[in-house]
Design a protein around this motif. Sequence first.
Motif, PDB file in Angstrom:
ATOM      1  N   GLN A 286       0.854  -1.199   0.000  1.00  0.00           N
ATOM      2  CA  GLN A 286       0.000   0.000   0.000  1.00  0.00           C
ATOM      3  C   GLN A 286       0.887   1.246   0.000  1.00  0.00           C
ATOM      4  OE1 GLN A 286      -3.217  -0.316  -0.493  1.00  0.00           O
ATOM      5  NE2 GLN A 286      -2.861  -2.513  -0.510  1.00  0.00           N
ATOM      6  N   ASN A 287       1.537   1.482  -1.130  1.00  0.00           N
ATOM      7  CA  ASN A 287       2.551   2.546  -1.131  1.00  0.00           C
ATOM      8  C   ASN A 287       2.135   3.804  -1.882  1.00  0.00           C
ATOM      9  OD1 ASN A 287       2.698   1.486  -3.652  1.00  0.00           O
ATOM     10  ND2 ASN A 287       4.909   1.164  -3.657  1.00  0.00           N
ATOM     11  N   THR A 288       0.865   3.911  -2.240  1.00  0.00           N
ATOM     12  CA  THR A 288       0.398   5.168  -2.846  1.00  0.00           C
ATOM     13  C   THR A 288       0.105   6.143  -1.712  1.00  0.00           C
ATOM     14  OG1 THR A 288      -0.578   3.903  -4.626  1.00  0.00           O
ATOM     15  CG2 THR A 288      -1.271   6.192  -4.423  1.00  0.00           C
ATOM     16  N   ILE A 289       0.896   7.214  -1.639  1.00  0.00           N
ATOM     17  CA  ILE A 289       0.674   8.146  -0.524  1.00  0.00           C
ATOM     18  C   ILE A 289      -0.261   9.290  -0.907  1.00  0.00           C
ATOM     19  CG2 ILE A 289       2.654   7.639   0.944  1.00  0.00           C
ATOM     20  CD1 ILE A 289       4.242   9.777  -0.403  1.00  0.00           C
ATOM     21  N   VAL A 290      -0.269   9.660  -2.200  1.00  0.00           N
ATOM     22  CA  VAL A 290      -1.123  10.770  -2.634  1.00  0.00           C
ATOM     23  C   VAL A 290      -1.929  10.347  -3.861  1.00  0.00           C
ATOM     24  CG1 VAL A 290      -1.184  13.239  -3.241  1.00  0.00           C
ATOM     25  CG2 VAL A 290       0.823  12.316  -2.044  1.00  0.00           C
ATOM     26  N   GLY A 291      -3.185  10.801  -3.929  1.00  0.00           N
ATOM     27  CA  GLY A 291      -3.980  10.578  -5.131  1.00  0.00           C
ATOM     28  C   GLY A 291      -4.779  11.833  -5.419  1.00  0.00           C
ATOM     29  N   GLY A 292      -4.909  12.177  -6.693  1.00  0.00           N
ATOM     30  CA  GLY A 292      -5.697  13.369  -6.988  1.00  0.00           C
ATOM     31  C   GLY A 292      -5.949  13.532  -8.471  1.00  0.00           C
ATOM     32  N   GLY A 293      -6.555  14.653  -8.800  1.00  0.00           N
ATOM     33  CA  GLY A 293      -6.817  14.935 -10.202  1.00  0.00           C
ATOM     34  C   GLY A 293      -7.891  15.985 -10.386  1.00  0.00           C
ATOM     35  N   ARG A 294      -8.254  16.156 -11.667  1.00  0.00           N
ATOM     36  CA  ARG A 294      -9.257  17.151 -12.053  1.00  0.00           C
ATOM     37  C   ARG A 294     -10.636  16.505 -12.057  1.00  0.00           C
ATOM     38  NH1 ARG A 294      -9.871  21.758 -13.610  1.00  0.00           N
ATOM     39  NH2 ARG A 294      -7.662  22.268 -13.415  1.00  0.00           N
ATOM     40  N   TYR A 295     -11.637  17.256 -11.655  1.00  0.00           N
ATOM     41  CA  TYR A 295     -13.000  16.703 -11.630  1.00  0.00           C
ATOM     42  C   TYR A 295     -14.018  17.756 -12.077  1.00  0.00           C
ATOM     43  CZ  TYR A 295     -12.413  18.845  -7.033  1.00  0.00           C
ATOM     44  OH  TYR A 295     -12.110  19.717  -6.019  1.00  0.00           O
ATOM     45  N   ASP A 296     -13.772  18.357 -13.253  1.00  0.00           N
ATOM     46  CA  ASP A 296     -14.735  19.308 -13.826  1.00  0.00           C
ATOM     47  C   ASP A 296     -16.061  18.574 -13.992  1.00  0.00           C
ATOM     48  OD1 ASP A 296     -12.427  20.774 -14.015  1.00  0.00           O
ATOM     49  OD2 ASP A 296     -12.226  20.567 -16.192  1.00  0.00           O
ATOM     50  N   GLY A 297     -17.147  19.185 -13.574  1.00  0.00           N
ATOM     51  CA  GLY A 297     -18.453  18.541 -13.771  1.00  0.00           C
ATOM     52  C   GLY A 297     -19.002  17.867 -12.522  1.00  0.00           C
ATOM     53  N   LEU A 298     -18.177  17.663 -11.498  1.00  0.00           N
ATOM     54  CA  LEU A 298     -18.698  17.035 -10.277  1.00  0.00           C
ATOM     55  C   LEU A 298     -19.774  17.923  -9.642  1.00  0.00           C
ATOM     56  CD1 LEU A 298     -18.761  14.928  -8.017  1.00  0.00           C
ATOM     57  CD2 LEU A 298     -16.741  16.006  -7.015  1.00  0.00           C
ATOM     58  N   SER A 299     -19.535  19.231  -9.677  1.00  0.00           N
ATOM     59  CA  SER A 299     -20.515  20.166  -9.119  1.00  0.00           C
ATOM     60  C   SER A 299     -21.874  20.005  -9.817  1.00  0.00           C
ATOM     61  CB  SER A 299     -19.995  21.603  -9.273  1.00  0.00           C
ATOM     62  OG  SER A 299     -21.020  22.543  -9.064  1.00  0.00           O
ATOM     63  N   GLU A 300     -21.848  19.930 -11.155  1.00  0.00           N
ATOM     64  CA  GLU A 300     -23.097  19.755 -11.913  1.00  0.00           C
ATOM     65  C   GLU A 300     -23.776  18.444 -11.516  1.00  0.00           C
ATOM     66  OE1 GLU A 300     -20.205  21.057 -13.017  1.00  0.00           O
ATOM     67  OE2 GLU A 300     -20.386  21.678 -15.113  1.00  0.00           O
ATOM     68  N   THR A 301     -22.995  17.363 -11.360  1.00  0.00           N
ATOM     69  CA  THR A 301     -23.551  16.064 -10.958  1.00  0.00           C
ATOM     70  C   THR A 301     -24.281  16.190  -9.624  1.00  0.00           C
ATOM     71  OG1 THR A 301     -21.647  15.024 -11.991  1.00  0.00           O
ATOM     72  CG2 THR A 301     -22.932  13.648 -10.511  1.00  0.00           C
ATOM     73  N   LEU A 302     -23.792  17.086  -8.756  1.00  0.00           N
ATOM     74  CA  LEU A 302     -24.392  17.235  -7.426  1.00  0.00           C
ATOM     75  C   LEU A 302     -25.420  18.369  -7.395  1.00  0.00           C
ATOM     76  CD1 LEU A 302     -21.163  16.726  -5.268  1.00  0.00           C
ATOM     77  CD2 LEU A 302     -22.923  15.038  -5.835  1.00  0.00           C
ATOM     78  N   GLY A 303     -25.805  18.869  -8.579  1.00  0.00           N
ATOM     79  CA  GLY A 303     -26.855  19.887  -8.650  1.00  0.00           C
ATOM     80  C   GLY A 303     -26.356  21.314  -8.518  1.00  0.00           C
ATOM     81  N   GLY A 304     -25.043  21.520  -8.650  1.00  0.00           N
ATOM     82  CA  GLY A 304     -24.470  22.863  -8.528  1.00  0.00           C
ATOM     83  C   GLY A 304     -24.222  23.512  -9.878  1.00  0.00           C
ATOM     84  N   PRO A 305     -23.647  24.722  -9.863  1.00  0.00           N
ATOM     85  CA  PRO A 305     -23.362  25.432 -11.114  1.00  0.00           C
ATOM     86  C   PRO A 305     -22.138  24.812 -11.804  1.00  0.00           C
ATOM     87  CG  PRO A 305     -22.446  26.639  -9.269  1.00  0.00           C
ATOM     88  CD  PRO A 305     -23.184  25.455  -8.685  1.00  0.00           C
ATOM     89  N   PRO A 306     -21.959  25.082 -13.117  1.00  0.00           N
ATOM     90  CA  PRO A 306     -20.782  24.565 -13.814  1.00  0.00           C
ATOM     91  C   PRO A 306     -19.522  25.011 -13.079  1.00  0.00           C
ATOM     92  CG  PRO A 306     -22.285  25.581 -15.360  1.00  0.00           C
ATOM     93  CD  PRO A 306     -22.802  25.892 -13.985  1.00  0.00           C
ATOM     94  N   THR A 307     -18.684  24.064 -12.715  1.00  0.00           N
ATOM     95  CA  THR A 307     -17.508  24.372 -11.890  1.00  0.00           C
ATOM     96  C   THR A 307     -16.345  23.486 -12.315  1.00  0.00           C
ATOM     97  OG1 THR A 307     -18.973  24.861 -10.030  1.00  0.00           O
ATOM     98  CG2 THR A 307     -16.667  24.472  -9.493  1.00  0.00           C
ATOM     99  N   LYS A 308     -15.162  24.078 -12.352  1.00  0.00           N
ATOM    100  CA  LYS A 308     -13.944  23.304 -12.584  1.00  0.00           C
ATOM    101  C   LYS A 308     -13.359  22.961 -11.221  1.00  0.00           C
ATOM    102  CE  LYS A 308     -14.211  24.664 -16.939  1.00  0.00           C
ATOM    103  NZ  LYS A 308     -14.737  23.766 -17.968  1.00  0.00           N
ATOM    104  N   GLY A 309     -12.772  21.792 -11.118  1.00  0.00           N
ATOM    105  CA  GLY A 309     -12.201  21.404  -9.827  1.00  0.00           C
ATOM    106  C   GLY A 309     -10.922  20.609  -9.993  1.00  0.00           C
ATOM    107  N   PHE A 310     -10.014  20.814  -9.062  1.00  0.00           N
ATOM    108  CA  PHE A 310      -8.777  20.025  -9.056  1.00  0.00           C
ATOM    109  C   PHE A 310      -8.331  19.879  -7.610  1.00  0.00           C
ATOM    110  CE2 PHE A 310      -4.157  19.460  -9.062  1.00  0.00           C
ATOM    111  CZ  PHE A 310      -4.035  18.405  -9.951  1.00  0.00           C
TER     112      PHE A 310
END
Length: 426
Positions: A286-310
């Motif tokens: 279990q040697n992955t210490i960090v995980g991440g990325g871009r998630y443009d559109g997650l806000s829209e999926t949750l009913g929010g305004p168009p939003t870019k996310g990282f």
Amino acid sequence: MIQTVRGTRDILPADMPLWHRVEDVAREGFRRYGFQEIRTPIFEKTELFARGVGEATDIVHKEMYTFIDRGREDREGESLTLRPENTASVVRSYIQHRMYADKSSGESTKLFYTGPMFRRERPQAGRYRQFYQIGVEVLGTSDDPAIEAEVIEMLDWFLKELKIPNTTLLINSVGEPATRAVYLEQLRRAIEPHLDELCGDCRHRFETNPLRVFDCKVESCQKIILTLPTITDSLDDGSREHFEQFKAHLDARGIAYTINPRMVRGLDYYTKTAFEIVAHDGLGAQNTIVGGGRYDGLSETLGGPPTKGFGFAFGLDRMVMALPEEEAELLRAADAPDIYIVFLGQGARNHALMVAKELRSAGLAVGMEFEDRKMKKAMTQAAKSKARYALIIGDDEVTSGRYGLKDLTTGEQEALSLAGIAEKLK
Ligand code: HAM
């Protein structure tokens, strides 16, 4: 005897200085890079994670701690879940509190969080059912790859500051949802002839979301996975250009990376840039210490305004395990009291209690036992406390107001007044 639940553990005082160090370095990084803290609840409506993280992910499909809350007489209880991750919650909060409302165009909301997360995974070294994450989310209208490189630059600083050796930054682009649909069809066609050879989980993934086949850790599936087409080969032009710019920003900062076209991350919300950091020392499988990325559109999926996310999250448990042993020793040693008070006889005891109070109000960390002990026993106690100095108080010291301050590493001793001691140890 009642013990901790499987997959959970107590973090004991001996390890706390290491946890504090990682937290302090992270907070310092957040201060320098302009992130503000947010704390969201530990449980949320189940639907938040089902929609946000994705029904077909292992996390939602089989790892969540979900329960039906007590209802009222007239109403059934609702389904709640202990958070398995915090990106969905932070985006929920961003929408709920309209954090975007007072921002000018292009201005980002930069948030960080720390806290426990819960996943019912098979426990092993570095993998727990209650674990801790520190993470950040950058939300707004801009999807500039420079945002991504700056966040990774901050992570690079963390790792150097914590002296974590031997890490690799893995990057990939998972493209846009629209082009992914075409790729998923292609992937399905490539998997189909091998269905019999794949594990039960992979057969389920084939039905629900074939991309998740890449998350499989089963050895016999690996050789098939290696033959499958990767998402990187069928990226849309926008994602390809974005990825090129992202890499150029990393290059400009002198940050080394490895492209891994099979790294798709275990959560459905990612678009374009995805990354992980792996540590090669101090951790097992279990040697992955960090995980991440871009998630443009997650806000829209949750009913929010168009939003870019990282954003990203790192595992605090794993970061602590990756600290080099010498560093861990230094941190533990620094946690000891500055002075340990040794008193001889009941007469000196009351005086010693007042001396302890004085030194503590002067800002020193003072250790002391209440029981009257023989000199030798008391000095052993002082050594055990790992204090740098022992302060010896007998009847003579009480009358003279000068105390024997003994350096426990060199053995040297000098007689000083209280003010002199406070001055010396400042
Ligand atoms: P994740 O890759 O699922 O991403 O988790 C991030 C990190 O949390 C992992 O790299 C690992 O260090 C740690 N971690 C995960 N599961 C466990 C476990 N069972 N035991 C110990 N440590 C664990 C996310 O959670 C995303 N929310 C990250 C993110 C933020 N993406 C964008 N923004």
